[in-house]
Enzyme design. Structure first.
Site, PDB file in Angstrom:
ATOM      1  N   GLN A 126       0.832  -1.195   0.000  1.00  0.00           N
ATOM      2  CA  GLN A 126       0.000   0.000   0.000  1.00  0.00           C
ATOM      3  C   GLN A 126       0.867   1.245   0.000  1.00  0.00           C
ATOM      4  O   GLN A 126       1.636   1.464   0.928  1.00  0.00           O
ATOM      5  CB  GLN A 126      -0.893  -0.009   1.250  1.00  0.00           C
ATOM      6  N   GLY A 127       0.758   2.058  -1.038  1.00  0.00           N
ATOM      7  CA  GLY A 127       1.561   3.271  -1.120  1.00  0.00           C
ATOM      8  C   GLY A 127       0.735   4.518  -0.898  1.00  0.00           C
ATOM      9  O   GLY A 127       0.464   5.268  -1.843  1.00  0.00           O
ATOM     10  N   SER A 161       4.355  -1.511   4.352  1.00  0.00           N
ATOM     11  CA  SER A 161       4.544  -2.885   4.830  1.00  0.00           C
ATOM     12  C   SER A 161       4.647  -3.850   3.664  1.00  0.00           C
ATOM     13  O   SER A 161       3.860  -3.788   2.724  1.00  0.00           O
ATOM     14  CB  SER A 161       3.374  -3.310   5.723  1.00  0.00           C
ATOM     15  N   GLU A 244     -13.739  -1.450   4.741  1.00  0.00           N
ATOM     16  CA  GLU A 244     -12.627  -2.336   5.085  1.00  0.00           C
ATOM     17  C   GLU A 244     -12.166  -2.142   6.521  1.00  0.00           C
ATOM     18  O   GLU A 244     -11.704  -3.072   7.167  1.00  0.00           O
ATOM     19  CB  GLU A 244     -11.446  -2.096   4.129  1.00  0.00           C
TER      20      GLU A 244
END
Lengths: 392, 329
Positions: A126-127, A161, A244
């Site tokens: 995830q950026g 991560s 989410e």
């Protein structure tokens, strides 16, 4: 009603039996001979979990999903939670990128990305966060500019991560001006294996280096890897993220219960620990954790029922995230406080639990920071759930 | 059943409670009885609606929020308890023709239908016509007509201002034995949890109103982040307790094993959350919060008594004894 209940129980029984027969003993975090899976082993295991109906449960069959509902997704995850299993190596792909792709991507993109996630051919990271844009993405500086039909990306992400083992980055980059703040942002499915990308690990307080800095220097995004409508996709993605927040790692309540079960089971094998957990003050703290676990389960079940009924969950994901991240820190601290007082030398089972819960304890400190800090969640509860006015 | 009957009855209860709060206990009973609210649990044979416990919980949440001067949880459960063997008493309770109370302390001795001894902490006891009190035998109790010969009633000191507790002394008074009231007592705890939580939600809403309007340092109090976070924390604890309570209510009478765990969890969560939310409400009202006239102390008095009965510490101790059951559920 009873036919449905029977089906659910049969579904549960099948999943439980499969895991009992197939989870390698050495990967169980409560095994004194614990040894976690290697990356290749994890890929193979997760791809098999998908084939066996544990992943992509509620995703459409057209893209490799199992086409069931969130209810079955919950049942499968409850069974995952009950066992001390390795965490997914591709949870960003499965719980962040996947749902966003399903919501905003083209048909061609869904067919390309989703099966690759489920089959573990592509791991995602995830950026979003940057040094100058943590909770506040209005300050996001990484820029994507047109290069013909393609895009070129320059800038830096941080706290990414799993970037070191990922093939793709769900990249949020600025395509408008800085003044456009949240509005000038677009999403991309950037390929990490290219010369313009440099990944540097950051060592965490638990000693591991799971997260990274990622540098982009004129990195290429192919035209077919731009996600959603330019500068509109992010707004849609925010709505996905809201759901989410309530449903990611939906097995968590059952896994934290497994942690408590592991802790107490081990304590009963050690005379010193067996005494400690009978202390009335400890009894209260232990039971308080179980109360929190039960409340967590009920919150999750409530959200699943509401989503299945087509209702929106609004800011409730923030209530859930705040609830579990708070009590898991109390639980993890309690585990260490108890286990560090074991008889010496500790048995292999106690030594394993000590090692597991030292890591759990240290990692739990991140849980009130990532995916929106405590302060951000409380702000969302105040703004979106209590609807408190900003000014009079 | 769908949500609609619950919502409909909750709305009726809110309207009736607002009126009943201005009456005395007998008047409140008549007012709630007219709307059928005291018969939500009792069967049709005594004029009741025969609805599930979750509906009664919605009624009690409304009457506790509004400070109705009647032991409503006790009334709806007594009407159900007495319906089969004492239908005339149950029907009178459902109709609101008399107040029923429950002694929460002490026990009578019961010999061949004649009871003696002292019991106490019976809410609104001075206004009551009937009393349910334990006897020395485990799970056993008696129904006592408070007008019977040999019964004296006096007011006791307590927290609850609208339903002052009473001590009842019986000397060889004629009473009707009731056999197993364990289920009645367990359901009473759940309804008291629902009431305390209803009151807590009411006080939280009132506090939000206050801090949104009150200005200090040139802006409304609600603009201060410290206060917003405090309110968010209270909301988090309210919703957690509510989820635990809803689960226990939904299982009432279904799976006795899970129900036991669910009830213990609800007692712990609600017993801790409800009075703490009202205490925070008082804090956030500043000096006004501490005044007699603002009245938040009234909900606090009742919720703190309910929390003492819920006994979160005992609930957690019992839960710790049954963790294997919780894990198997």
């Amino acid at each position: 009603m009873s036919a449905v209940a029977t089906d659910t129980e049969a579904y549960r029984a099948r999943h439980r039996a499969w895991l009992a027969a197939n989870l390698p003993a050495r990967w169980r975090a409560d095994n004194p001979d614990y040894q976690g899976p290697t990356l290749d082993e994890a890929k193979e295991w997760e791809a098999e979990l998908h084939r066996q109906g544990f992943w992509g449960v509620a995703w459409p069959r057209d893209y490799g999903g199992h086409g069931l509902t969130l209810r079955e997704h919950l049942v499968a995850n409850q069974e995952i939670g009950r066992l001390p299993m390795p965490e997914s190596f591709n949870s960003i792909g499965k719980e962040l990128a996947g749902p966003i792709i399903l919501a905003i991507a083209t048909e061609e993109q869904k067919k390309r990305y989703i099966p690759a996630i489920l089959e573990m051919r592509e791991i995602w990271c995830q950026g979003f966060s940057e040094p100058e844009a943590g909770s506040d993405l209005a300050g996001l500086r990484t820029r994507a500019v047109r290069d013909g039909a393609a895009w070129r990306v320059t800038g830096q992400k941080i706290w990414t991560s799993g970037a070191h083992r990922a093939q793709r980055c769900l990249l949020l980059a600025r395509t408008g001006s800085m003044e456009s703040r949240h509005r000038g942002l677009s999403l991309f499915a950037l390929k990490l294996d290219q010369p313009g990308v440099t990944i540097k690990p950051i060592r965490q307080m638990d000693g591991n280096a799971e997260f990274n800095e990622v540098f982009f220097d004129n990195a290429l995004v192919e035209p077919e890897d731009a996600l959603g409508e330019q500068e509109r996709g992010w707004a849609a993605a925010v709505r996905v993220l809201e759901v989410e927040r309530g449903t990611n790692r939906i097995y968590r309540a059952w896994r934290l219960e497994e942690e408590l079960r592991h802790l107490l089971t081990v304590c009963r094998t050690d005379p010193a620990l067996a005494r400690i957990i009978e202390n009335p003050h400890m009894v209260q703290r232990i039971a308080a954790v179980q109360v929190d676990i039960e409340v967590h389960k009920r919150m999750i079940e409530g959200v699943v029922e509401d989503l299945c009924a087509g209702a929106s969950i609004g800011g409730r994901g923030s209530l859930i995230k705040q609830h579990w991240s708070d009590y898991h820190q109390r639980q993890a601290a309690l585990a260490v406080e108890i286990l560090e007082r074991a008889s010496y030398p500790p048995s292999p089972a106690v030594a394993r639990a000590q090692q597991r819960f030292r890591t759990v304890y240290l990692r739990s400190r991140a849980e009130t920071i990532y995916a929106g800090t405590t302060q951000i969640q409380l702000g969302i509860i105040a703004d979106r759930i209590l609807k408190l006015p900003r000014e009079g | 059943m769908s949500d609609d009957p619950i919502r409909e009855i909750a709305e009726t209860a809110t309207r009736a409670a607002a009126i009943a709060a201005g009456l005395d206990a007998a008047g409140a009973a008549r007012r709630l009885g007219e709307d059928g609210l005291l018969g939500v649990l009792a069967p049709e044979s005594v004029g009741g609606l025969g609805l599930p416990l979750s509906v009664a919980a919605a009624v009690v949440a409304a009457t506790e929020a509004a400070l109705v001067p009647l032991p409503v949880a006790e009334a709806v459960l007594a009407a159900r308890l007495l319906a089969e063997r004492h239908p005339e008493v149950a029907a009178a309770i459902v109709a609101g023709e008399g107040v029923v109370t429950v002694a929460t302390a002490g026990a009578f001795t019961d010999e061949d239908g004649r009871c003696s001894g002292t019991v106490g902490r019976a809410p609104a006891g001075l206004a009551a016509r009937w009393l349910i009190a334990r006897t020395g035998n485990a799970g056993a109790a008696v129904l006592l007509d408070l007008r019977a010969e040999g019964v004296t009633i006096e007011e006791e000191r307590g927290l609850d201002l609208e339903r002052p507790p009473a001590r009842i002394v019986a000397r060889d008074a004629v009473a009707t034995p009731l056999h197993d009231i364990a289920g009645f007592e367990a359901d009473l705890l759940l309804l008291r949890a629902a009431g305390a939580l209803g009151a807590a939600e009411h006080c939280l809403d009132r506090t939000i109103g206050h801090v949104s309007n009150r200005r200090q340092f040139g802006k409304p109090l609600v603009a201060f982040q410290g206060l917003r976070f405090e309110l968010a924390r209270q909301k988090l604890s309210l919703e957690g307790a509510r989820a635990a309570l809803a689960h226990a209510l939904s299982l009432a009478g279904q799976d006795p094993r899970a129900e036991g765990i669910a009830r213990l969890v609800a007692r712990s969560a609600c017993g801790d959350a409800a009075p703490a939310i009202i205490e925070a409400a008082i804090q956030l009202h500043g000096g006004m919060g501490f005044t007699w006239d603002l009245g938040l102390h009234r909900q606090l008095r009742r919720a703190r008594e309910a929390a003492a009965a819920l006994d979160a510490v005992a609930a957690r101790a019992a839960l710790a004894e049954r963790l294997e059951q919780a894990w198997a559920a």
